[in-house]
Structure formats: structure tokens, C-alpha cells
Enzyme design. Structure first.
Site, PDB file in Angstrom:
ATOM      1  N   GLY A  42       0.814  -1.204   0.000  1.00  0.00           N
ATOM      2  CA  GLY A  42       0.000   0.000   0.000  1.00  0.00           C
ATOM      3  C   GLY A  42       0.848   1.255   0.000  1.00  0.00           C
ATOM      4  O   GLY A  42       2.033   1.231  -0.321  1.00  0.00           O
ATOM      5  N   GLY A  47       6.374   4.726  -8.136  1.00  0.00           N
ATOM      6  CA  GLY A  47       7.089   3.467  -8.318  1.00  0.00           C
ATOM      7  C   GLY A  47       6.144   2.297  -8.503  1.00  0.00           C
ATOM      8  O   GLY A  47       6.308   1.475  -9.408  1.00  0.00           O
ATOM      9  N   HIS A  48       5.122   2.224  -7.646  1.00  0.00           N
ATOM     10  CA  HIS A  48       4.114   1.175  -7.802  1.00  0.00           C
ATOM     11  C   HIS A  48       3.369   1.324  -9.129  1.00  0.00           C
ATOM     12  O   HIS A  48       3.086   0.342  -9.808  1.00  0.00           O
ATOM     13  CB  HIS A  48       3.083   1.247  -6.665  1.00  0.00           C
ATOM     14  CG  HIS A  48       3.638   0.983  -5.310  1.00  0.00           C
ATOM     15  ND1 HIS A  48       3.738   1.964  -4.358  1.00  0.00           N
ATOM     16  CD2 HIS A  48       4.130  -0.148  -4.746  1.00  0.00           C
ATOM     17  CE1 HIS A  48       4.242   1.450  -3.256  1.00  0.00           C
ATOM     18  NE2 HIS A  48       4.499   0.172  -3.455  1.00  0.00           N
ATOM     19  N   GLN A  72       7.771  -9.738   7.720  1.00  0.00           N
ATOM     20  CA  GLN A  72       9.007  -9.169   7.196  1.00  0.00           C
ATOM     21  C   GLN A  72       9.462  -7.945   7.990  1.00  0.00           C
ATOM     22  O   GLN A  72      10.404  -7.266   7.599  1.00  0.00           O
ATOM     23  CB  GLN A  72       8.877  -8.823   5.717  1.00  0.00           C
ATOM     24  CG  GLN A  72       7.922  -7.713   5.364  1.00  0.00           C
ATOM     25  CD  GLN A  72       7.633  -7.651   3.875  1.00  0.00           C
ATOM     26  OE1 GLN A  72       7.025  -8.560   3.307  1.00  0.00           O
ATOM     27  NE2 GLN A  72       8.059  -6.576   3.227  1.00  0.00           N
ATOM     28  N   GLN A 178      13.068  -2.861  -9.341  1.00  0.00           N
ATOM     29  CA  GLN A 178      14.506  -3.066  -9.208  1.00  0.00           C
ATOM     30  C   GLN A 178      15.051  -2.487  -7.906  1.00  0.00           C
ATOM     31  O   GLN A 178      16.096  -2.922  -7.425  1.00  0.00           O
ATOM     32  CB  GLN A 178      15.240  -2.436 -10.393  1.00  0.00           C
ATOM     33  CG  GLN A 178      16.755  -2.662 -10.365  1.00  0.00           C
ATOM     34  CD  GLN A 178      17.502  -1.788 -11.345  1.00  0.00           C
ATOM     35  OE1 GLN A 178      16.963  -1.404 -12.382  1.00  0.00           O
ATOM     36  NE2 GLN A 178      18.746  -1.452 -11.031  1.00  0.00           N
ATOM     37  N   LYS A 179      14.368  -1.501  -7.312  1.00  0.00           N
ATOM     38  CA  LYS A 179      14.861  -0.924  -6.060  1.00  0.00           C
ATOM     39  C   LYS A 179      15.117  -2.016  -5.031  1.00  0.00           C
ATOM     40  O   LYS A 179      16.081  -1.954  -4.267  1.00  0.00           O
ATOM     41  CB  LYS A 179      13.864   0.098  -5.511  1.00  0.00           C
ATOM     42  CG  LYS A 179      14.354   0.774  -4.224  1.00  0.00           C
ATOM     43  CD  LYS A 179      13.378   1.823  -3.728  1.00  0.00           C
ATOM     44  CE  LYS A 179      12.143   1.193  -3.140  1.00  0.00           C
ATOM     45  NZ  LYS A 179      12.426   0.474  -1.861  1.00  0.00           N
ATOM     46  N   ASP A 180      14.266  -3.016  -5.015  1.00  0.00           N
ATOM     47  CA  ASP A 180      14.438  -4.159  -4.114  1.00  0.00           C
ATOM     48  C   ASP A 180      15.038  -5.323  -4.900  1.00  0.00           C
ATOM     49  O   ASP A 180      14.447  -6.405  -4.991  1.00  0.00           O
ATOM     50  CB  ASP A 180      13.092  -4.545  -3.505  1.00  0.00           C
ATOM     51  CG  ASP A 180      12.465  -3.401  -2.730  1.00  0.00           C
ATOM     52  OD1 ASP A 180      13.067  -2.959  -1.739  1.00  0.00           O
ATOM     53  OD2 ASP A 180      11.380  -2.935  -3.133  1.00  0.00           O
ATOM     54  N   GLN A 183      15.552  -8.853  -3.307  1.00  0.00           N
ATOM     55  CA  GLN A 183      14.248  -9.478  -3.103  1.00  0.00           C
ATOM     56  C   GLN A 183      13.706 -10.027  -4.415  1.00  0.00           C
ATOM     57  O   GLN A 183      13.240 -11.171  -4.479  1.00  0.00           O
ATOM     58  CB  GLN A 183      13.293  -8.445  -2.528  1.00  0.00           C
ATOM     59  CG  GLN A 183      11.836  -8.858  -2.492  1.00  0.00           C
ATOM     60  CD  GLN A 183      10.958  -7.751  -1.954  1.00  0.00           C
ATOM     61  OE1 GLN A 183      11.179  -7.253  -0.850  1.00  0.00           O
ATOM     62  NE2 GLN A 183       9.958  -7.341  -2.725  1.00  0.00           N
TER      63      GLN A 183
END
Length: 337
Positions: A42, A47-48, A72, A178-180, A183
């Protein structure tokens, strides 16, 4: 503990239980429609939305999940204060559409999966790993490096919740930012190792990081925690990584690249102090890791010693907000596809 109390009125269907969603999903199967999936916690931002746009363009239907995952967050982390902005999230999604010129149709988000913690964790859930009961997923050997050094239980929580979400949503395609990067790559490996079909590894997509067009700051829900002065120094992390990137391209060693990045952070600290900015900065790490194994690159290694891409990543605390970012050194397409 739940993501919401009462869902607000929404023109986009909201599914609060797995059972309700699966009834909808069966109809999509019967109609042979592809389903794109964007998992989120949320507090949606550009970015989302870049992930949503990609899904709208590539799938008949697009589903988001909004679930702030307790598993997490370590006990000392910001679960209770993580931003929850569902009405605004729905407005953002309603404003986004894709015009398919081939079919003369307009596509918008088709549904939001909005489960409670009890729905996602029928055996219950605690932020303390030692108190957790039930089934959890670990990707052995790939979660203790990079972000895993600072957040040792993080990827266990991510792998578990995403496995559950994939089982519930059964997406044709799934989209991560890509920021994560660690993950996203870890989840591609998990999908392959568990022989999942919805999605299969080729349909787990990594989308380039969305950034502030002026400062280059990677967009994140946690940016909302930054103060006015914090925002002024927040671009320091990407600037530090860019300094290391330039040094790597010039053939300097890994140790020298990290030093160049650290110098950028130190210089910004001095400038912020001289200007009287109220923003405490603390570098968590700057690191270079193998893009395939996540293992740390040796200090004396340079570009000439390594034939495949390297992940240059970092984390920076600004007051109580932890920012992360990364740059792929080498052919980015061989990493994110």
C-alpha cells in the site's frame, strides 16, 4: 492484527478473503484471460504505478495486493507506523488506464486483494521469529548477504508472504521493482526452485527503479517519513552509488569504489551541518555483490576481473528512515530481463 478494518467504497472490486478472490479468478480462467499481479504494502506512489502500467499493458486483467506483512518486520521495526492510505491508493489506481489500440479497449485495475493478517496466516503471526508457528519459506544461501546482513529475518518473511500471494492470486505475470533487487532476484529463484507455474520464473518481471526526475531519489513509501531537511539530503545515496559506478567504470578496485561512495556521504554530512540542516545521516552500507550468488566481491577485484554484472547497492539512514538503492554494473538486461 489486520491491514484494514472496514474497506472503503471502491469502484475497483476488493477481495478480503482468498475464497472470494478465487471465485473471481475461476471466471478469468474460464474466459482464458491473463492476470498480471503487483504485490504491494500500500501507500502507493509512482514506483508502484510504473509496475501497474507494465501489467496493464501486458495482461487482460491486473490485480494488486495491499498487505502490510508482519513477517518481514523485525520486532523493532515500523510495522505499526507503516503508512496505510487505502482511499488514496484506490484513487491513484482509478486514474491509471491503458488503451489497447489492437482491441480498441481500455484496461484499468481489475481488483485489489486486501486480506487481513488472520487470512494470510491462519496459524497466527508474530514479528518475533522465535514465537512463530506454522509454515514458512526460506531461500537458503541467498538471503544473508546484502540487505540480509542488516535485516536477517526479512527475506524469510518476504519469501513466505509472496509464496502465499502467488498461491492465492495465481498470476500469469508478476511485477517487482529493481529498487528491491535482491528481493526480486531471490523470488525468481524461489519460483524456479518450488516449480511454481503461476507465475513461472520467466514471468516474474523486474521493472527498473522509478525515481524523482529532479533528484534521482528512488521512490519508496518510506520516503513519506522524511522531514523537509531529510528530503534535501535524501539524494545522497544515489549520488554515492553513482560515484562508485563511475570509479568502477574507470577500472578502480571494489575497495576504491566503496571509498568514493563513502566520501560523497561524508561530504554531504559536512555540508548539511554547515547549512544547519536538521537531518542526521548514518551510512548503513555500500557494497558490491555478485549478481548471481549475492556473494561479496573481493576488495581488490575490479571490472577487468569479473565477466558478469555486479550489483552495487547501499542503505542510508536519515534520522529514523532507512533508504535503499542499487545500480547494476554491467548489462542490466541479463539481470532484470
Amino acid at each position: 492484527m489486520s491491514t484494514i478494518t472496514e474497506p472503503p467504497p471502491s469502484p475497483i472490486p476488493l477481495f478480503t478473503t482468498v475464497k472470494a478472490y478465487r471465485e473471481w479468478r475461476r471466471r478469468a480462467y474460464d474466459e482464458r484471460k491473463s492476470v498480471g499481479f503487483v504485490p504491494t504494502m500500500g501507500a502507493l506512489h509512482e514506483g508502484h504505478m510504473s509496475l501497474v502500467r507494465r501489467s496493464l499493458a501486458e495482461n487482460d486483467l491486473t490485480v494488486l495486493s495491499i498487505f502490510v506483512n508482519p513477517a518481514q518486520f523485525a520486532p523493532h521495526e515500523d510495522l505499526a507506523t507503516y503508512p496505510r492510505t487505502l482511499p488514496k491508493d484506490i484513487e491513484l489506481l482509478m486514474a491509471e488506464s491503458f488503451n489497447d489500440t489492437n482491441t480498441s479497449t481500455t484496461r484499468q485495475a481489475s481488483g485489489i486483494f486486501l486480506p487481513t493478517a488472520n487470512e494470510m496466516y491462519p496459524s497466527g503471526i508474530s514479528q518475533d521469529v522465535n514465537e512463530q508457528k506454522g509454515t514458512f519459506i526460506e531461500v537458503k544461501g541467498y538471503g544473508h548477504q546484502m540487505e540480509g546482513v542488516s535485516r536477517p529475518t526479512f527475506f524469510r518473511g518476504v519469501a513466505t508472504v509472496v509464496t502465499k500471494l502467488f498461491n492465492a492470486i495465481e498470476p500469469t505475470n508478476a511485477y517487482f521493482g529493481q529498487k528491491d533487487i535482491q528481493q526480486a532476484l531471490l523470488l525468481k529463484r524461489m519460483v524456479r526452485d518450488l516449480l511454481l507455474s503461476h507465475p513461472d520464473p520467466e514471468h516474474v518481471h523486474i521493472v527498473p527503479t522509478a525515481r524523482n526526475p529532479t533528484t534521482g531519489l528512488a521512490l519508496s513509501s518510506r520516503n513519506a517519513y522524511l522531514t523537509t531537511d531529510g528530503h534535501k539530503v535524501a539524494p545522497t545515496l544515489i549520488q554515492a552509488l553513482q560515484a562508485a559506478e563511475q570509479a568502477w567504470g574507470e577500472g578502480l578496485t571494489k575497495a576504491e569504489c566503496v571509498q568514493k561512495a563513502t566520501e560523497v556521504v561524508d561530504a554531504t554530512k559536512r555540508r548539511a551541518q554547515a547549512e544547519g540542516l536538521n537531518a542526521e545521516m548514518k551510512l548503513d552500507y555500500i557494497q558490491l555483490n555478485d549478481s548471481q550468488t549475492f556473494e561479496i566481491i573481493e576488495p581488490q577485484s575490479s571490472k577487468a576481473d569479473i565477466s558478469h554484472p555486479v550489483i552495487l547497492s547501499g542503505a542510508l539512514w536519515i534520522d529514523k528512515t532507512r533508504l535503499i538503492d542499487n545500480i547494476i554494473l554491467g548489462d542490466i538486461n541479463t539481470v532484470i530481463g
